[in-house]
Structure formats: C-alpha cells, structure tokens
Design an enzyme around this catalytic site. Structure first.
Site, PDB file in Angstrom:
ATOM      1  N   HIS A   1      10.743   1.470   8.546  1.00  0.00           N
ATOM      2  CA  HIS A   1       9.337   1.785   8.288  1.00  0.00           C
ATOM      3  C   HIS A   1       9.157   1.841   6.772  1.00  0.00           C
ATOM      4  CE1 HIS A   1       7.116   2.260  11.965  1.00  0.00           C
ATOM      5  NE2 HIS A   1       8.127   2.903  12.519  1.00  0.00           N
TER       6      HIS A   1
ATOM      7  N   ASP B   1       5.106   4.719  10.294  1.00  0.00           N
ATOM      8  CA  ASP B   1       5.604   5.899  11.004  1.00  0.00           C
ATOM      9  C   ASP B   1       4.744   7.114  10.677  1.00  0.00           C
ATOM     10  OD1 ASP B   1       6.495   5.711   8.355  1.00  0.00           O
ATOM     11  OD2 ASP B   1       8.388   6.738   8.748  1.00  0.00           O
TER      12      ASP B   1
ATOM     13  N   HIS C   1      12.067 -25.403  -0.596  1.00  0.00           N
ATOM     14  CA  HIS C   1      13.286 -25.874   0.046  1.00  0.00           C
ATOM     15  C   HIS C   1      13.400 -27.386  -0.088  1.00  0.00           C
ATOM     16  CE1 HIS C   1      13.530 -22.182   2.957  1.00  0.00           C
ATOM     17  NE2 HIS C   1      14.046 -21.943   1.770  1.00  0.00           N
TER      18      HIS C   1
ATOM     19  N   TYR D   1      -5.512 -12.663   7.505  1.00  0.00           N
ATOM     20  CA  TYR D   1      -6.449 -11.543   7.570  1.00  0.00           C
ATOM     21  C   TYR D   1      -7.627 -11.762   6.627  1.00  0.00           C
ATOM     22  CZ  TYR D   1      -2.560  -9.137   9.859  1.00  0.00           C
ATOM     23  OH  TYR D   1      -1.539  -8.783  10.692  1.00  0.00           O
TER      24      TYR D   1
ATOM     25  N   GLU E   1       6.518  14.086   2.629  1.00  0.00           N
ATOM     26  CA  GLU E   1       5.874  14.459   3.895  1.00  0.00           C
ATOM     27  C   GLU E   1       4.734  15.451   3.735  1.00  0.00           C
ATOM     28  OE1 GLU E   1       9.598  13.519   6.883  1.00  0.00           O
ATOM     29  OE2 GLU E   1       9.483  15.490   5.931  1.00  0.00           O
TER      30      GLU E   1
END
Length: 421
Positions: free
Chosen positions: A119, A124, A266, A322, A398
């Site tokens: 994550h 998370d 490539h 998006y 946190e």
C-alpha cells in the site's frame, strides 16, 4: 474548542465518536497494510469491509460491485437527500522498504510478472478512514437528515491488462443510483503535506492521464553496415526529442500546464545488429479537454512524420485514461468552511495543480464532487523530502487518520443538513 451544538449540531458528537473509533481505524489500516491486494483482487479487504458495514446495521450492503467493490447504504432517521463517500482499496506492485512491524511481505502476479505488493499510495488508510466514518455515522443515524452511500472501490491504480474495473465500472454498475446520489466526497492522503494539513483546489485539480504506444518499423541490418537498412533506434531517438517540443512549442502554457513523457524505449537484442522494430510508451497529462485532444494529435503527427522522414513506418495508439479531476466550484466553496472549522483555518489551503491522475473524476462527471488531500508526513520530518506516494519508502503518520474521519463525517452530515430542501 468545539463549536456550540446549536450552531453546528453534529460537531461534538463527531469529535467524540472519532476519538472513540481511532484505535480501531489504526488497527484496520495496519491489517490492510500487512495484507495488501492488487486491483480487482481485493477479496480479503472487501470481505472485512462488508462484514463491518453489516455489523453496524447498514440498510443495504452490496458486494462484488466492479468485481470486488462494496457499496453500503445508511439511511438516516430524518428524510433528506443522498450523499456518497468514496475510498479506494487497492495496493500497488511495489516491494516495501519501510521498517514497521506490519510491513508487507506479500508477493503476487501483476500482468504476468512476479512482484512485491504494498500500500504505497495510502489506500489502506483511505479504506480504514471510511470504515471509521461508517461507525461514526451509524452511531448517530437517528439524527442524520438523509442517506449516506459508502463506496469502497477497487482498482483505482488501474485493473490488470485485459480487465475492466475501477470507478468507471462502479458507476456503470449503478453505484450512484437507487438511491440517487446528489453529491460525492473523497480524500487522498499524501506525504507532500505535514499531518494535520489539508489541501484543496476549485475546478481542475488533478490531470487527465492518457497512455501512448508507438511501434516503429525499420529494416534490420548489420551494425557495421547501417546504410543497408533503416535504423528504427535513430528514428525512435528523434521521436523522443520531437515529442518534447509539443509542450514547449505547441501548447499555450499560460493557460494550462501539460506533460508528455516517454517512459519506455525498447529495441534491439545485440550491440552489432540494427533491429527491425522499436517500441516506445509514454504518458500525456493535461488539465483541459481541448488541450488533451490537441496533444494527442501532435503525438501522432510528429511520430508519423519523423518516421517517414527516416524511411521507416510508425503506428501510434493512444489509450484514453482518467479524465481531469474537477472539483465542482459551488461544492468546493461550500466545503472549505467545513474543513476550516474541523481542521482549523491555518491548516487548510489551496494547493497547486497536480499532474497525477485520479479516477474519482468518473464520479465527478456524474454528480458534483469534491476531492481533497490530507497530509501524512509526521512532525519533525520535512514534507519536501519525504518519500512520495508510490515509493517503496512511503510512510504514513497514523495521526492523519482521525483528521480524515472527522472531515469526511462532517462534510457528509453538514451537506445533508444544508440540502434537506
């Protein structure tokens, strides 16, 4: 200091409930962090989310939306409109380097490659925050003037090649209908800002993201005799340089910024062989739909003309990704005072445009939406040098989790109260 209940009737209850649920939010986040799952594979995460919503007595919990998504409906005790809150659940194919007890050791297959899973973008935390919001609001549902839909979304980081998923599939499968959503809110944690800080922007805030693939065809020959063939590596090098002139010479940068990056080149298998083929891949980022189309046209035209001039051929494929993440101006203007009240005026500010992309934009194309950033760099660390999102060293303080719980809860409740009609 909390505002008087008479003026802002939910603030005291939200603050107390957020304090109470904080330890559980931290525990959920650590569990998800230790057991990350890639896009369209968030089976364990979705199971935990659905079980939590059912335990809270949600009126409806729908699983397997867009493969592994979960949609929960919480009806308040007072009639009113419908608001949606969104969190993304997927992790990234990144091998973690953060030394924490709940460090991810998971490995998985991603597009045919074995990789670590982490994550590394904070999903998370987003999932844990929205689970905390669900608990906060469920505890005061009798007072809620309307309905809250909880959108736990898979595959924001894009699904595996060959699969559909993410916000677009959630919308297509009706996540904003029955009951019909009138506004949607979402957040994203970021190490760009210190914990406690919140960033927002009205209008275009995050860029659109389109992928381009270029296949160049030459004529293979010995490296010692280049005149006997057509060198696609030289053509490719010229294409890379030519594409850099799109932004610097073709776009009006006084209106909107844009980016054209070649990230893959490539070609060849041996030092003395000029190959037949070269493949290039890259990304286009814009903040305006007109410029988006214009850049795509330039990529195609420049590539084809350079290839022709070198005697080769080119095929250009552009995969639309998006859309621009556009915060509804009216909803943004309404939201900022709520954020100021909850987080403090000095902690809320306008941010620069961000060239990263977000499929939250899919929801915003359907209903007014507001997306904002929550800082997660701990005190004492310089946010300017903190490991960014998507880094194997990305670290989350946190303490930011409760900021997310309080702000999302307050935005939902205040919006419902303000739009009861």
């Amino acid at each position: 200091m909390n505002a008087p209940d008479s003026q802002f009737p939910f603030d005291n209850a939200v603050s107390a409930a957020a304090d109470k649920v904080e330890a559980r939010v931290v525990a959920w986040r650590r569990d998800f962090h230790e057991h990350p799952e890639l896009g369209n594979r968030e089976v364990r995460t979705a199971k935990a989310v659905a079980a939590h919503l059912r335990a809270l007595g949600f009126d409806k919990v729908q699983e397997q939306v867009a493969h592994t998504g979960v949609v929960g409906v919480l009806k308040g005790g007072v009639p009113g409109p419908v608001v949606a809150l969104r969190a993304d659940m997927d992790a990234l194919p990144v091998t973690e380097e953060v030394d924490v007890p709940f460090r991810s050791k998971v490995r998985a297959q991603w597009n045919g490659m074995d990789c670590g899973v982490m994550h590394a973008c904070g999903h998370d935390a987003h999932t844990a925050i929205l689970m905390g919001v669900a608990e906060v609001l469920a505890g005061m549902r009798d007072r809620i003037p309307g309905t809250v839909k909880f959108l736990f979304q898979p595959a924001e980081e894009t699904p595996p090649v060959g699969e559909e998923g993410g916000a677009r599939m959630m919308v297509d499968q009706g996540c904003l209908r029955d009951p019909d959503v009138a506004a949607v809110f979402g957040l994203h944690i970021t190490s760009i800002y210190p914990t406690g800080k919140i960033g927002y922007r009205s209008g275009a805030m995050m860029a659109s993201a389109d992928r381009f693939r270029i296949f160049l065809k030459g004529v293979q020959t010995h490296g010692a005799m280049p005149w006997r063939g057509i060198d696609p590596i030289v053509i490719g090098a010229q294409v890379v340089l030519g594409l850099q002139t799109i932004v610097s010479r073709r776009m009006d940068i006084t209106k909107e910024p844009s980016v054209v990056t070649v990230g893959v080149f490539h070609g060849g298998v041996r030092q003395n062989i000029i190959p037949d083929d070269v493949k290039l891949e890259g990304t286009i980022r814009t903040f305006d739909e007109g410029q988006r189309v214009e850049v795509q046209e330039h990529v195609k035209r420049i590539t084809e003309m350079i290839a022709e001039a070198g005697g080769g051929k080119a095929k250009v494929f552009i995969d639309k990704g998006y859309d621009v993440t556009i915060n509804h101006p009216g909803l943004t203007e309404w939201s900022v005072p709520v954020l100021n009240r909850i987080a403090g005026d000095r902690n809320v500010g306008v941010v620069d445009k961000i060239c990263g992309s977000e499929d939250f934009s899919c929801y915003q194309k359907e209903v007014p939406g507001f997306f904002y950033f929550v800082g997660c760099t701990p005190p004492g660390q310089d946010a300017a040098t903190a490991a960014p999102n998507h880094s194997p060293r990305f670290f989350v303080d946190e303490d930011c989790l409760k900021v997310g719980v309080k702000t999302l809860s307050s935005l939902a409740l205040d919006w419902l109260a303000s739009n009861r009609g």
